[in-house]
Design a protein around this motif. Structure first.
Motif, PDB file in Angstrom:
ATOM      1  N   SER A 262      56.971  30.401  43.784  1.00 56.44           N
ATOM      2  CA  SER A 262      56.767  29.172  43.034  1.00 56.44           C
ATOM      3  C   SER A 262      58.129  28.636  42.601  1.00 56.44           C
ATOM      4  CB  SER A 262      55.890  29.439  41.804  1.00 56.44           C
ATOM      5  OG  SER A 262      55.731  28.263  41.044  1.00 56.44           O
ATOM      6  N   SER A 263      58.477  27.441  43.068  1.00 62.96           N
ATOM      7  CA  SER A 263      59.789  26.877  42.767  1.00 62.96           C
ATOM      8  C   SER A 263      59.700  25.363  42.723  1.00 62.96           C
ATOM      9  CB  SER A 263      60.814  27.298  43.826  1.00 62.96           C
ATOM     10  OG  SER A 263      60.515  26.674  45.076  1.00 62.96           O
ATOM     11  N   GLU A 264      60.745  24.742  42.181  1.00 56.66           N
ATOM     12  CA  GLU A 264      60.827  23.287  42.197  1.00 56.66           C
ATOM     13  C   GLU A 264      61.298  22.783  43.553  1.00 56.66           C
ATOM     14  OE1 GLU A 264      63.190  21.855  38.994  1.00 56.66           O
ATOM     15  OE2 GLU A 264      61.888  22.664  37.426  1.00 56.66           O
ATOM     16  N   GLY A 265      62.093  23.589  44.223  1.00 52.95           N
ATOM     17  CA  GLY A 265      62.642  23.215  45.519  1.00 52.95           C
ATOM     18  C   GLY A 265      63.175  24.433  46.231  1.00 52.95           C
ATOM     19  N   GLN A 266      64.238  24.236  47.023  1.00 54.63           N
ATOM     20  CA  GLN A 266      64.832  25.349  47.767  1.00 54.63           C
ATOM     21  C   GLN A 266      65.883  26.092  46.957  1.00 54.63           C
ATOM     22  OE1 GLN A 266      64.093  26.692  50.615  1.00 54.63           O
ATOM     23  NE2 GLN A 266      65.915  27.724  51.394  1.00 54.63           N
ATOM     24  N   THR A 267      66.806  25.364  46.351  1.00 53.19           N
ATOM     25  CA  THR A 267      67.980  26.047  45.809  1.00 53.19           C
ATOM     26  C   THR A 267      67.738  26.736  44.471  1.00 53.19           C
ATOM     27  OG1 THR A 267      68.872  24.042  44.759  1.00 53.19           O
ATOM     28  CG2 THR A 267      69.538  24.504  47.036  1.00 53.19           C
ATOM     29  N   ASP A 268      66.671  26.389  43.742  1.00 55.91           N
ATOM     30  CA  ASP A 268      66.411  27.178  42.537  1.00 55.91           C
ATOM     31  C   ASP A 268      65.958  28.591  42.906  1.00 55.91           C
ATOM     32  OD1 ASP A 268      64.072  25.813  43.402  1.00 55.91           O
ATOM     33  OD2 ASP A 268      63.081  26.149  41.482  1.00 55.91           O
ATOM     34  N   ILE A 269      65.500  28.776  44.141  1.00 55.12           N
ATOM     35  CA  ILE A 269      65.197  30.127  44.621  1.00 55.12           C
ATOM     36  C   ILE A 269      66.483  30.937  44.749  1.00 55.12           C
ATOM     37  CG2 ILE A 269      64.214  31.433  46.569  1.00 55.12           C
ATOM     38  CD1 ILE A 269      62.402  28.995  47.105  1.00 55.12           C
ATOM     39  N   TYR A 270      67.615  30.255  44.917  1.00 58.92           N
ATOM     40  CA  TYR A 270      68.899  30.937  45.055  1.00 58.92           C
ATOM     41  C   TYR A 270      69.393  31.561  43.759  1.00 58.92           C
ATOM     42  CZ  TYR A 270      69.484  28.097  49.365  1.00 58.92           C
ATOM     43  OH  TYR A 270      69.342  27.480  50.589  1.00 58.92           O
ATOM     44  N   ASP A 271      69.126  30.888  42.631  1.00 64.89           N
ATOM     45  CA  ASP A 271      69.810  31.343  41.425  1.00 64.89           C
ATOM     46  C   ASP A 271      68.996  31.276  40.138  1.00 64.89           C
ATOM     47  OD1 ASP A 271      69.768  28.577  41.205  1.00 64.89           O
ATOM     48  OD2 ASP A 271      71.883  28.376  40.661  1.00 64.89           O
ATOM     49  N   ASN A 272      67.750  30.820  40.181  1.00 61.23           N
ATOM     50  CA  ASN A 272      66.932  30.863  38.971  1.00 61.23           C
ATOM     51  C   ASN A 272      66.608  32.320  38.659  1.00 61.23           C
ATOM     52  OD1 ASN A 272      64.226  31.118  37.567  1.00 61.23           O
ATOM     53  ND2 ASN A 272      64.518  28.913  37.379  1.00 61.23           N
ATOM     54  N   PRO A 273      67.046  32.844  37.519  1.00 61.73           N
ATOM     55  CA  PRO A 273      66.901  34.281  37.259  1.00 61.73           C
ATOM     56  C   PRO A 273      65.465  34.787  37.364  1.00 61.73           C
ATOM     57  CG  PRO A 273      68.385  33.295  35.663  1.00 61.73           C
ATOM     58  CD  PRO A 273      67.774  32.166  36.426  1.00 61.73           C
ATOM     59  N   GLU A 274      64.508  34.004  36.871  1.00 64.37           N
ATOM     60  CA  GLU A 274      63.110  34.449  36.916  1.00 64.37           C
ATOM     61  C   GLU A 274      62.599  34.500  38.354  1.00 64.37           C
ATOM     62  OE1 GLU A 274      60.708  32.094  34.348  1.00 64.37           O
ATOM     63  OE2 GLU A 274      61.752  32.722  32.520  1.00 64.37           O
ATOM     64  N   ILE A 275      62.964  33.492  39.155  1.00 66.67           N
ATOM     65  CA  ILE A 275      62.520  33.471  40.552  1.00 66.67           C
ATOM     66  C   ILE A 275      63.174  34.609  41.328  1.00 66.67           C
ATOM     67  CG2 ILE A 275      62.549  32.156  42.704  1.00 66.67           C
ATOM     68  CD1 ILE A 275      62.363  29.604  41.033  1.00 66.67           C
ATOM     69  N   VAL A 276      64.462  34.801  41.114  1.00 63.77           N
ATOM     70  CA  VAL A 276      65.178  35.866  41.823  1.00 63.77           C
ATOM     71  C   VAL A 276      64.591  37.233  41.479  1.00 63.77           C
ATOM     72  CG1 VAL A 276      67.394  37.051  42.074  1.00 63.77           C
ATOM     73  CG2 VAL A 276      67.317  34.547  42.021  1.00 63.77           C
ATOM     74  N   LYS A 277      64.384  37.476  40.200  1.00 62.90           N
ATOM     75  CA  LYS A 277      63.850  38.768  39.782  1.00 62.90           C
ATOM     76  C   LYS A 277      62.464  39.019  40.367  1.00 62.90           C
ATOM     77  CE  LYS A 277      62.943  41.586  35.657  1.00 62.90           C
ATOM     78  NZ  LYS A 277      63.006  41.612  34.168  1.00 62.90           N
TER      79      LYS A 277
END
Length: 291
Positions: A262-277
């Motif tokens: 679940s993300s807003e787009g592509q690049t928040d998957i790169y560095d959003n701490p909650e998404i990464v974890k």
């Protein structure tokens, strides 16, 4: 988490990597990571490698030839054959590290890194598992069909730049990420990531135009019949090209699993701490079963 700096050679060029290690002593299962075009080890691969190590899996993030701290001329040259060869060498270097269980090696790709990785591990039985995160599963035939003239013009532009480089040594570059001008990546999200959130001294926002000669023809879908190890696809509706991801996933011949991001787009998957974890947690659960 401790980080071990390692180096290895490919075709006479020295490559530099950071091996992110879990805090516990002993040998660990391990993965090589591969990331988006033009990126360096301090960006998305380093982010994922650090989180993998925190969750118990050693992870190598490294600079490919032509980028970051690694050697290789011309600079900023996105050449898929070199990236694939670099990955093959990275697996060899990783398995030789004393902190790594050489019989428990896997692969993690992010964005276009999924494509480079898919080709690098094709038909290999020693790579025990493959995780693709928000993969850019390029379908070249579909790209050609969508804009045949634009596709051909960019290939010709790259060839012209390569021939000029061979005559003069001059490397024509454009921004890797920019808005309102010719660039390798032109979305707002990639611009924000590479020029704001992921700025690092080892990264230059440049892309060699000669890259386009071969990069445009780099097809990820052609690797899929050769994915013999268990595969986990972590993708989402707002990541790049969900339809291409679905096409790739459906064609994987062996064991495969899918999890949604679940993300807003592509690049928040790169560095959003909650998404990464959360994404790494899914990857570790999978890798702990297959490595």
């Amino acid at each position: 988490m401790p980080i071990k700096r390692i180096s290895f050679d490919v075709a006479g060029d020295q490559l530099i990597g950071n091996l992110h290690l879990p805090s516990s002593k002993g040998v660990h299962p391990a993965v090589v990571t591969c990331g988006p075009m033009t990126s360096v080890k301090e960006q998305v691969t380093g982010t994922y490698a650090a989180e993998l190590a925190r969750q118990g899996i050693a992870a190598l993030a490294f600079d490919h030839r032509h980028f970051g701290e690694s050697a290789g001329e011309p600079r900023h040259y996105e050449f898929y054959k070199n990236k694939i060869a670099d990955l093959k060498a990275a697996f060899h270097a990783l398995s030789a590290q004393p902190e790594v269980a050489s019989h428990q090696i896997g692969a993690v790709g992010i964005c276009l890194g999924c494509g480079y990785m898919a080709h690098a591990i094709a038909n290999r039985s020693d790579i025990r598992g493959f995780v693709g995160v928000a993969g850019y599963y390029r379908d070249v035939e579909a790209m050609k069909a969508a804009d045949p003239t634009g596709f051909a013009n960019k290939v010709a532009q790259g060839k012209k730049a390569r021939m000029h480089y061979e005559r003069t040594g001059y490397v024509e570059t454009i921004p890797a990420a920019a808005l309102g001008q010719d660039a390798a990546m032109t979305m707002q999200s990639t611009f924000d990531y590479y020029t704001k959130r992921a700025v690092h001294p080892n990264y230059e926002n440049r892309f060699a135009v000669m890259s386009r000669e071969y990069f445009l023809g780099f097809d990820v879908q052609s690797a899929v019949p050769h994915i013999k190890m268990p595969f986990l696809m972590a993708h989402g509706p707002n990541a790049l090209n969900p339809s291409w991801a679905d096409k790739f996933y459906k064609a994987v011949p062996g064991l495969k699993e899918k999890t949604s991001i679940s993300s807003e787009g592509q690049t928040d998957i790169y560095d959003n701490p909650e998404i990464v974890k959360a994404t790494v947690s899914q990857a570790v659960e999978f890798l702990s079963r297959v490595l």
